[in-house]
Write a protein that holds these residues in place. Structure first.
Motif, PDB file in Angstrom:
ATOM      1  N   ALA A  15       0.821  -1.205   0.000  1.00  0.00           N
ATOM      2  CA  ALA A  15       0.000   0.000   0.000  1.00  0.00           C
ATOM      3  C   ALA A  15       0.861   1.264   0.000  1.00  0.00           C
ATOM      4  O   ALA A  15       2.066   1.208   0.202  1.00  0.00           O
ATOM      5  CB  ALA A  15      -0.928   0.005   1.217  1.00  0.00           C
ATOM      6  N   HIS A  16       0.204   2.380  -0.162  1.00  0.00           N
ATOM      7  CA  HIS A  16       0.813   3.715  -0.247  1.00  0.00           C
ATOM      8  C   HIS A  16       1.638   3.852  -1.527  1.00  0.00           C
ATOM      9  O   HIS A  16       2.657   4.540  -1.542  1.00  0.00           O
ATOM     10  CB  HIS A  16       1.643   4.059   0.994  1.00  0.00           C
ATOM     11  CG  HIS A  16       0.834   4.088   2.242  1.00  0.00           C
ATOM     12  ND1 HIS A  16      -0.095   5.071   2.507  1.00  0.00           N
ATOM     13  CD2 HIS A  16       0.771   3.239   3.280  1.00  0.00           C
ATOM     14  CE1 HIS A  16      -0.668   4.840   3.663  1.00  0.00           C
ATOM     15  NE2 HIS A  16      -0.176   3.711   4.152  1.00  0.00           N
ATOM     16  N   LEU A  17       1.191   3.188  -2.571  1.00  0.00           N
ATOM     17  CA  LEU A  17       1.870   3.276  -3.860  1.00  0.00           C
ATOM     18  C   LEU A  17       1.402   4.525  -4.607  1.00  0.00           C
ATOM     19  O   LEU A  17       0.219   4.859  -4.588  1.00  0.00           O
ATOM     20  CB  LEU A  17       1.571   2.033  -4.703  1.00  0.00           C
ATOM     21  CG  LEU A  17       1.978   0.700  -4.095  1.00  0.00           C
ATOM     22  CD1 LEU A  17       1.476  -0.451  -4.962  1.00  0.00           C
ATOM     23  CD2 LEU A  17       3.478   0.627  -3.919  1.00  0.00           C
ATOM     24  N   ASP A  18       2.341   5.201  -5.269  1.00  0.00           N
ATOM     25  CA  ASP A  18       1.976   6.338  -6.106  1.00  0.00           C
ATOM     26  C   ASP A  18       1.262   5.876  -7.370  1.00  0.00           C
ATOM     27  O   ASP A  18       0.376   6.541  -7.872  1.00  0.00           O
ATOM     28  CB  ASP A  18       3.211   7.138  -6.515  1.00  0.00           C
ATOM     29  CG  ASP A  18       3.440   8.351  -5.641  1.00  0.00           C
ATOM     30  OD1 ASP A  18       2.553   8.713  -4.843  1.00  0.00           O
ATOM     31  OD2 ASP A  18       4.528   8.947  -5.758  1.00  0.00           O
ATOM     32  N   LEU A  52       6.618   2.344   1.852  1.00  0.00           N
ATOM     33  CA  LEU A  52       5.800   1.210   1.432  1.00  0.00           C
ATOM     34  C   LEU A  52       5.191   0.572   2.671  1.00  0.00           C
ATOM     35  O   LEU A  52       5.880   0.320   3.654  1.00  0.00           O
ATOM     36  CB  LEU A  52       6.658   0.162   0.711  1.00  0.00           C
ATOM     37  CG  LEU A  52       5.957  -1.147   0.373  1.00  0.00           C
ATOM     38  CD1 LEU A  52       4.892  -0.928  -0.690  1.00  0.00           C
ATOM     39  CD2 LEU A  52       6.958  -2.193  -0.085  1.00  0.00           C
ATOM     40  N   HIS A  53       3.908   0.327   2.625  1.00  0.00           N
ATOM     41  CA  HIS A  53       3.227  -0.436   3.672  1.00  0.00           C
ATOM     42  C   HIS A  53       3.133  -1.857   3.137  1.00  0.00           C
ATOM     43  O   HIS A  53       2.529  -2.099   2.098  1.00  0.00           O
ATOM     44  CB  HIS A  53       1.822   0.143   3.902  1.00  0.00           C
ATOM     45  CG  HIS A  53       0.996  -0.647   4.855  1.00  0.00           C
ATOM     46  ND1 HIS A  53       0.402  -0.086   5.941  1.00  0.00           N
ATOM     47  CD2 HIS A  53       0.650  -1.946   4.877  1.00  0.00           C
ATOM     48  CE1 HIS A  53      -0.276  -1.014   6.599  1.00  0.00           C
ATOM     49  NE2 HIS A  53      -0.135  -2.145   5.955  1.00  0.00           N
ATOM     50  N   PHE A  54       3.757  -2.792   3.842  1.00  0.00           N
ATOM     51  CA  PHE A  54       3.727  -4.197   3.430  1.00  0.00           C
ATOM     52  C   PHE A  54       3.099  -5.015   4.547  1.00  0.00           C
ATOM     53  O   PHE A  54       3.404  -4.805   5.717  1.00  0.00           O
ATOM     54  CB  PHE A  54       5.137  -4.731   3.157  1.00  0.00           C
ATOM     55  CG  PHE A  54       5.175  -6.209   2.898  1.00  0.00           C
ATOM     56  CD1 PHE A  54       4.773  -6.716   1.676  1.00  0.00           C
ATOM     57  CD2 PHE A  54       5.575  -7.095   3.884  1.00  0.00           C
ATOM     58  CE1 PHE A  54       4.773  -8.086   1.435  1.00  0.00           C
ATOM     59  CE2 PHE A  54       5.587  -8.462   3.663  1.00  0.00           C
ATOM     60  CZ  PHE A  54       5.191  -8.952   2.435  1.00  0.00           C
ATOM     61  N   ALA A  55       2.233  -5.922   4.190  1.00  0.00           N
ATOM     62  CA  ALA A  55       1.641  -6.823   5.176  1.00  0.00           C
ATOM     63  C   ALA A  55       1.542  -8.217   4.562  1.00  0.00           C
ATOM     64  O   ALA A  55       1.403  -8.375   3.347  1.00  0.00           O
ATOM     65  CB  ALA A  55       0.258  -6.333   5.592  1.00  0.00           C
TER      66      ALA A  55
END
Length: 96
Positions: A15-18, A52-55
């Motif tokens: 997430a939080h990708l441009d 980058l938010h990674f889960a």
């Protein structure tokens, strides 16, 4: 971007990708190392702090890819764990 690991038991979330990779589509096979998008500062992030938010999550129901049980990915990032982590076999996985 949600990426289902081979077998459908795990999902990787970015997430939080441009922006997404041009042509990236649901159901498309992706491989380790593929570019999925560009890091950004969306959501409640400061504009000068791209990240980058990674889960990683274990899925009880593969049709509910957004509702998995969180898994700590840190132990899987060790070099010697590379061949044993969820989705690490190098087999295609599906983007959602």
């Amino acid at each position: 971007v949600y990426v289902a690991a081979p077998g459908g038991r795990f999902v990787h979330y970015y997430a939080h990708l441009d922006a997404y990779r041009p042509g990236l589509a649901e159901g498309q096979a992706v491989r380790r190392g593929d570019t999925l998008g560009t890091v950004g500062a969306t959501g409640n992030a400061r504009p000068d702090a791209p990240h980058l938010h990674f889960a990683l999550a274990r899925l009880d129901d593969p049709t509910r890819w957004w509702a998995g049980t969180p898994v700590n990915p840190f132990p899987l990032l060790r070099e010697d764990a590379g061949a044993t982590g969820p989705g690490s076999a190098g087999a295609p996985a599906g983007a959602r």
